[in-house]
Motif scaffolding. Structure first.
Motif, short mmCIF file in Angstrom:
data_model
loop_
_atom_site.label_atom_id
_atom_site.label_comp_id
_atom_site.label_asym_id
_atom_site.label_seq_id
_atom_site.Cartn_x
_atom_site.Cartn_y
_atom_site.Cartn_z
N THR A 142 -19.26 17.07 -16.38
CA THR A 142 -17.88 17.04 -16.86
C THR A 142 -17.06 16.15 -15.94
N ALA A 143 -16.20 15.35 -16.51
CA ALA A 143 -15.32 14.48 -15.73
C ALA A 143 -13.87 14.91 -15.92
N ILE A 144 -13.12 14.90 -14.84
CA ILE A 144 -11.68 15.13 -14.90
C ILE A 144 -10.99 13.83 -14.52
N LEU A 145 -10.19 13.32 -15.44
CA LEU A 145 -9.45 12.08 -15.23
C LEU A 145 -7.97 12.38 -15.20
N GLY A 146 -7.26 11.65 -14.34
CA GLY A 146 -5.82 11.82 -14.30
C GLY A 146 -5.21 11.06 -13.13
N PRO A 147 -3.91 10.82 -13.17
CA PRO A 147 -3.25 10.07 -12.09
C PRO A 147 -3.16 10.89 -10.80
N ASN A 148 -2.77 10.23 -9.74
CA ASN A 148 -2.55 10.92 -8.47
C ASN A 148 -1.51 12.02 -8.65
N GLY A 149 -1.77 13.17 -8.02
CA GLY A 149 -0.79 14.25 -8.04
C GLY A 149 -0.79 15.10 -9.29
N CYS A 150 -1.78 14.90 -10.17
CA CYS A 150 -1.78 15.65 -11.43
C CYS A 150 -2.42 17.03 -11.28
N SER A 154 -4.80 8.40 -25.83
CA SER A 154 -4.86 9.51 -24.89
C SER A 154 -4.73 9.04 -23.45
N LEU A 155 -5.35 7.91 -23.11
CA LEU A 155 -5.28 7.42 -21.74
C LEU A 155 -3.91 6.83 -21.42
N THR A 156 -3.29 6.22 -22.39
CA THR A 156 -1.92 5.73 -22.19
C THR A 156 -0.99 6.90 -21.90
N ASN A 157 -1.16 7.97 -22.65
CA ASN A 157 -0.35 9.16 -22.43
C ASN A 157 -0.63 9.80 -21.07
N THR A 158 -1.89 9.81 -20.66
CA THR A 158 -2.27 10.46 -19.41
C THR A 158 -1.78 9.69 -18.19
N PHE A 159 -1.97 8.37 -18.21
CA PHE A 159 -1.65 7.57 -17.02
C PHE A 159 -0.27 6.93 -17.06
N GLY A 160 0.41 7.04 -18.20
CA GLY A 160 1.74 6.46 -18.28
C GLY A 160 1.73 4.94 -18.21
#
Length: 287
Positions: free
Chosen positions: A42-50, A253-259
């Motif tokens: 399983t991978a967890i992706l997200g920006p710093n501080g999420c 989804s990635l645009t929404n996640t990483f802004g």
């Protein structure tokens, strides 16, 4: 039913239900729920501080749960012997700024040889203060061979390249045959060749019979193994999307996640992000 094959379901590696973690009045994790099956990636992706690293620390009891339920390898955090549970988990967190580095196995005494560094994984120490058994010595050699470092066995850890040090830490985490392997920003700071060597090591782990459940924390979709079965996207302490990679790794989804406006392509089982120069204008405040 295949003759001789057990149909007994395996206990999930991780089960999290409505997890909240507060520090003072600050919400770090807000209603997180997820499940990681045994032997899967399983991978967890997200920006710093999420909240990615905080989530992993709750799995080893390094962060206190404010509310919700966390079960790891069939044990409920807060109701089990956390020291015994940690012996069933391997962790690699190479971040030098991590105050929990010693607990997570991110650092060892740099004067140790590569072989001695792997041996510390049996004892959860930075230095090698215990006498390893012959079986442990053999296991450490197997792990170094497994990650492609048998030829560096007797070289001081400090003299290994950054990528080799990272692979040595993976061997250290695998030495005691963990049931859950947590890889937190495993390729941070590596050059291209070093990154690919480390990712190839992860791929070999997943390809072996009866692999541990692997939880990979990253910012980068290109680091995901083609064997990844589940992706969790996190933003501001919440899981904003989850599911198989083909369903979750999309431009929207990635645009929404990483802004940040991104495009995604999939080639030879791996994903790659593209950010066009016009998207830069959205990232810089204009007066």
């Amino acid at each position: 039913m295949t003759p001789g094959k057990s149909t007994t379901p395996r206990t999930p590696a991780v089960e999290i239900e409505d997890l909240h973690v507060l520090r003072g009045e600050v919400s770090i994790l807000d209603g997180v729920s997820c499940r990681i099956e045994a032997g899967t990636c399983t991978a967890i992706l997200g920006p710093n501080g999420c909240g990615k690293t905080t989530l992993t620390r709750t799995l080893t009891g390094q962060m206190f749960v404010t509310s919700g339920r966390v079960r790891v390898l069939g044990e409920t955090i807060g109701e089990t012997d956390i020291r015994a549970l940690r012996k069933r988990i391997g962790i690699v967190n190479p971040s030098p700024g991590n105050s929990h580095a010693a607990n997570s196995g991110a650092i060892v005494d740099v004067d140790l040889t590569a072989h001695e560094a792997v041996l510390t994984g049996f004892f959860g120490t930075i230095g090698l203060y215990d006498v390893a058994t012959p079986e442990q010595v053999e296991q450490a050699d197997r792990m170094l061979l497994h990650v492609g470092l048998a030829h560096r066995r007797d070289l001081r850890f400090a003299l290994l390249s950054t990528g080799e040090q990272r692979r040595c830490m993976v061997a250290r985490a695998l030495a005691h045959l963990p049931e859950l392997l947590i890889l937190d920003e495993l390729t941070a700071g590596l050059d291209l060749a070093g990154r690919e060597q480390v990712l190839a090591t992860v791929e070999m782990i997943l390809a072996r019979p009866n692999p541990p459940a692997v939880l990979m924390i990253t910012h980068h979709v290109e680091e995901l193994s083609p064997r990844t079965s589940q992706v969790l996207l996190m933003r501001e302490g919440k899981i904003v999307a989850s599911g198989p990679p083909k369903e979750v790794i999309t431009p929207e989804s990635l645009t929404n996640t990483f802004g940040c406006r991104v495009y995604v392509r999939r080639t030879h089982g791996r994903y790659w992000l593209e950010v066009l120069p016009e998207a830069w204008l959205d990232l810089i405040p204009r007066t």
